[in-house]
Scaffold this active site. Sequence first.
Site, PDB file in Angstrom:
ATOM      1  CB  CYS A   1      -0.936  -0.008   1.203  1.00 45.88           C
ATOM      2  SG  CYS A   1      -1.751  -1.590   1.394  1.00 45.88           S
TER       3      CYS A   1
ATOM      4  CG  ASN B   1      -7.043  -1.724   1.708  1.00 44.19           C
ATOM      5  OD1 ASN B   1      -6.298  -1.371   0.791  1.00 44.19           O
ATOM      6  ND2 ASN B   1      -6.581  -2.086   2.893  1.00 44.19           N
TER       7      ASN B   1
ATOM      8  CG  HIS C   1      -3.214   2.759   2.275  1.00 46.53           C
ATOM      9  ND1 HIS C   1      -3.936   2.426   1.147  1.00 46.53           N
ATOM     10  CD2 HIS C   1      -3.220   1.653   3.068  1.00 46.53           C
ATOM     11  CE1 HIS C   1      -4.350   1.181   1.268  1.00 46.53           C
ATOM     12  NE2 HIS C   1      -3.943   0.686   2.425  1.00 46.53           N
TER      13      HIS C   1
HETATM   14  O1  UT7 Z   1      -3.978  -1.797   3.624  1.00 44.07           O
HETATM   15  C1  UT7 Z   1      -2.882  -2.255   4.335  1.00 44.07           C
HETATM   16  C2  UT7 Z   1      -2.918  -1.874   5.755  1.00 44.07           C
HETATM   17  N1  UT7 Z   1      -4.057  -2.481   6.403  1.00 44.07           N
HETATM   18  C3  UT7 Z   1      -4.633  -1.891   7.428  1.00 44.07           C
HETATM   19  O2  UT7 Z   1      -4.220  -0.832   7.803  1.00 44.07           O
HETATM   20  C4  UT7 Z   1      -5.788  -2.614   8.075  1.00 44.07           C
HETATM   21  C5  UT7 Z   1      -5.887  -2.280   9.518  1.00 44.07           C
HETATM   22  N2  UT7 Z   1      -6.936  -3.023  10.206  1.00 44.07           N
HETATM   23  C6  UT7 Z   1      -8.263  -2.822  10.045  1.00 44.07           C
HETATM   24  O3  UT7 Z   1      -8.713  -2.080   9.200  1.00 44.07           O
HETATM   25  C7  UT7 Z   1      -9.179  -3.473  11.055  1.00 44.07           C
HETATM   26  O4  UT7 Z   1      -8.406  -4.112  12.038  1.00 44.07           O
HETATM   27  C8  UT7 Z   1     -10.174  -4.499  10.431  1.00 44.07           C
HETATM   28  C9  UT7 Z   1     -11.224  -3.789   9.596  1.00 44.07           C
HETATM   29  C10 UT7 Z   1      -9.422  -5.513   9.582  1.00 44.07           C
HETATM   30  C11 UT7 Z   1     -10.909  -5.232  11.554  1.00 44.07           C
HETATM   31  O5  UT7 Z   1     -11.570  -4.306  12.397  1.00 44.07           O
HETATM   32  P1  UT7 Z   1     -11.383  -4.345  13.984  1.00 44.07           P
HETATM   33  O6  UT7 Z   1     -12.222  -3.298  14.553  1.00 44.07           O
HETATM   34  O7  UT7 Z   1      -9.913  -4.322  14.287  1.00 44.07           O
HETATM   35  O8  UT7 Z   1     -12.035  -5.737  14.332  1.00 44.07           O
HETATM   36  P2  UT7 Z   1     -11.419  -6.941  15.174  1.00 44.07           P
HETATM   37  O9  UT7 Z   1     -10.523  -7.768  14.301  1.00 44.07           O
HETATM   38  O10 UT7 Z   1     -10.885  -6.428  16.466  1.00 44.07           O
HETATM   39  O11 UT7 Z   1     -12.738  -7.766  15.449  1.00 44.07           O
HETATM   40  C12 UT7 Z   1     -13.802  -7.246  16.295  1.00 44.07           C
HETATM   41  C13 UT7 Z   1     -14.934  -8.215  16.271  1.00 44.07           C
HETATM   42  C14 UT7 Z   1     -14.521  -9.684  16.501  1.00 44.07           C
HETATM   43  O12 UT7 Z   1     -15.523 -10.321  17.249  1.00 44.07           O
HETATM   44  P3  UT7 Z   1     -15.327 -10.523  18.834  1.00 44.07           P
HETATM   45  O13 UT7 Z   1     -14.052 -11.305  18.991  1.00 44.07           O
HETATM   46  O14 UT7 Z   1     -15.223  -9.136  19.405  1.00 44.07           O
HETATM   47  O15 UT7 Z   1     -16.558 -11.271  19.194  1.00 44.07           O
HETATM   48  C15 UT7 Z   1     -14.496 -10.243  15.110  1.00 44.07           C
HETATM   49  O16 UT7 Z   1     -14.699 -11.637  15.092  1.00 44.07           O
HETATM   50  O17 UT7 Z   1     -15.587  -8.181  15.000  1.00 44.07           O
HETATM   51  C16 UT7 Z   1     -15.656  -9.517  14.470  1.00 44.07           C
HETATM   52  N3  UT7 Z   1     -15.558  -9.419  13.017  1.00 44.07           N
HETATM   53  C17 UT7 Z   1     -16.644  -9.292  12.219  1.00 44.07           C
HETATM   54  N4  UT7 Z   1     -17.945  -9.233  12.469  1.00 44.07           N
HETATM   55  C18 UT7 Z   1     -18.777  -9.089  11.420  1.00 44.07           C
HETATM   56  C19 UT7 Z   1     -14.448  -9.411  12.266  1.00 44.07           C
HETATM   57  N5  UT7 Z   1     -14.773  -9.271  10.963  1.00 44.07           N
HETATM   58  C20 UT7 Z   1     -16.117  -9.201  10.908  1.00 44.07           C
HETATM   59  C21 UT7 Z   1     -17.036  -9.063   9.860  1.00 44.07           C
HETATM   60  N6  UT7 Z   1     -18.341  -8.988  10.157  1.00 44.07           N
HETATM   61  N7  UT7 Z   1     -16.660  -8.945   8.558  1.00 44.07           N
END
Ligand code: UT7
Length: 298
Positions: free
Chosen positions: A88, A254, A224
């Site tokens: 990215c 993204n 980005h």
């Molecule tokens: O482009 C290159 C660089 N990349 C980045 O900079 C990406 C950086 N990271 C992110 O954008 C975020 O971390 C994500 C969008 C990938 C994930 O968001 P988050 O707020 O960090 O979610 P999380 O992984 O902490 O998950 C929170 C909850 C979890 O459930 P529990 O454990 O709290 O019950 C996940 O299982 O959300 C759940 N979850 C979902 N729920 C519904 C994860 N993905 C989904 C989904 N739909 N698609």
Amino acid sequence: MVETNDEWIVSRTGIRTRHFAAENEYTSHLCVGAAKSLVEENNITIDDVDFVIVATVTPDQTMPSVSSQVQDKLGLAHAGAIDISAACAGFAYGIILAQGLITAGTHRKVLVFGAETLTKFTNYEDRTSCILFGDGAGCVLVEAAPKGNILAAVTGSNGDGGKDLYLSNMRKQINGQDVITDNKIHQNGRAVFKWAVTTVAEQMQVLSERSGLPLEKIDWFIPHSANMRIIEALCNQSGFPIEKTLESISIYGNTSSASIPLALHRGLREGKVKKGDRIMMIGFGGGLVYAGVVVEWQ
Ligand code: UT7
């Protein structure tokens, strides 16, 4: 395909729509489309371009390069061509390399692309990543000018975070840790999120110092577009107004290296970015790597 819903996606990422390349459409096709738009929208010719840089982590093939395909399809008879792999951050790296070629005096006109077909490398069983990625391409023409318009640059790498965002079909380990070699993108979202906010917030200050421009003098900030929450966090931390940021995450998802040129194009199309505006762009991602520039738009 996975247990998710629109409310989660919009509130956690800011993504409302994204685009998928057709089955027989690859990164080189998107680049050719972007170059044609560049020519038509700006009423310019690119026949005398002497170098093509394509930043991508999703090439049509490993060899030949996407850039050599693009050189051929655009009929750029006198152009050299390389692909660069900086995920990215690739587009910002491309601008810095183009500036180097031009200031060295070896080249005069460089086309820099950020282009991806990420959806071909997405694991649609992983709900934490499959809701993020989209396809797209953007490009700019960097050319020699009497007064340099690239006012500052930063580059950096935190290779110890390599395992947190990878795409492997070969080696089974990164930094001694086992990784999946299924040719799909794998991401530790929380780890990358944290690294991104800390790193980019620091590099905004570095770019500001190197360019001699306090953040109040920057007209547009284009980080980005990985996640709208990252952009909001950067604005909160730095005090930079969110209204002066440009993003592509909401309509394209993204798109890795394509996200900055797509956001820039959106800013141009909407009449926001004008000649003479100072723009700070910072890319960050797989590597983990980052790169940023401050440019005066011409
Ligand atoms: O482009 C290159 C660089 N990349 C980045 O900079 C990406 C950086 N990271 C992110 O954008 C975020 O971390 C994500 C969008 C990938 C994930 O968001 P988050 O707020 O960090 O979610 P999380 O992984 O902490 O998950 C929170 C909850 C979890 O459930 P529990 O454990 O709290 O019950 C996940 O299982 O959300 C759940 N979850 C979902 N729920 C519904 C994860 N993905 C989904 C989904 N739909 N698609």
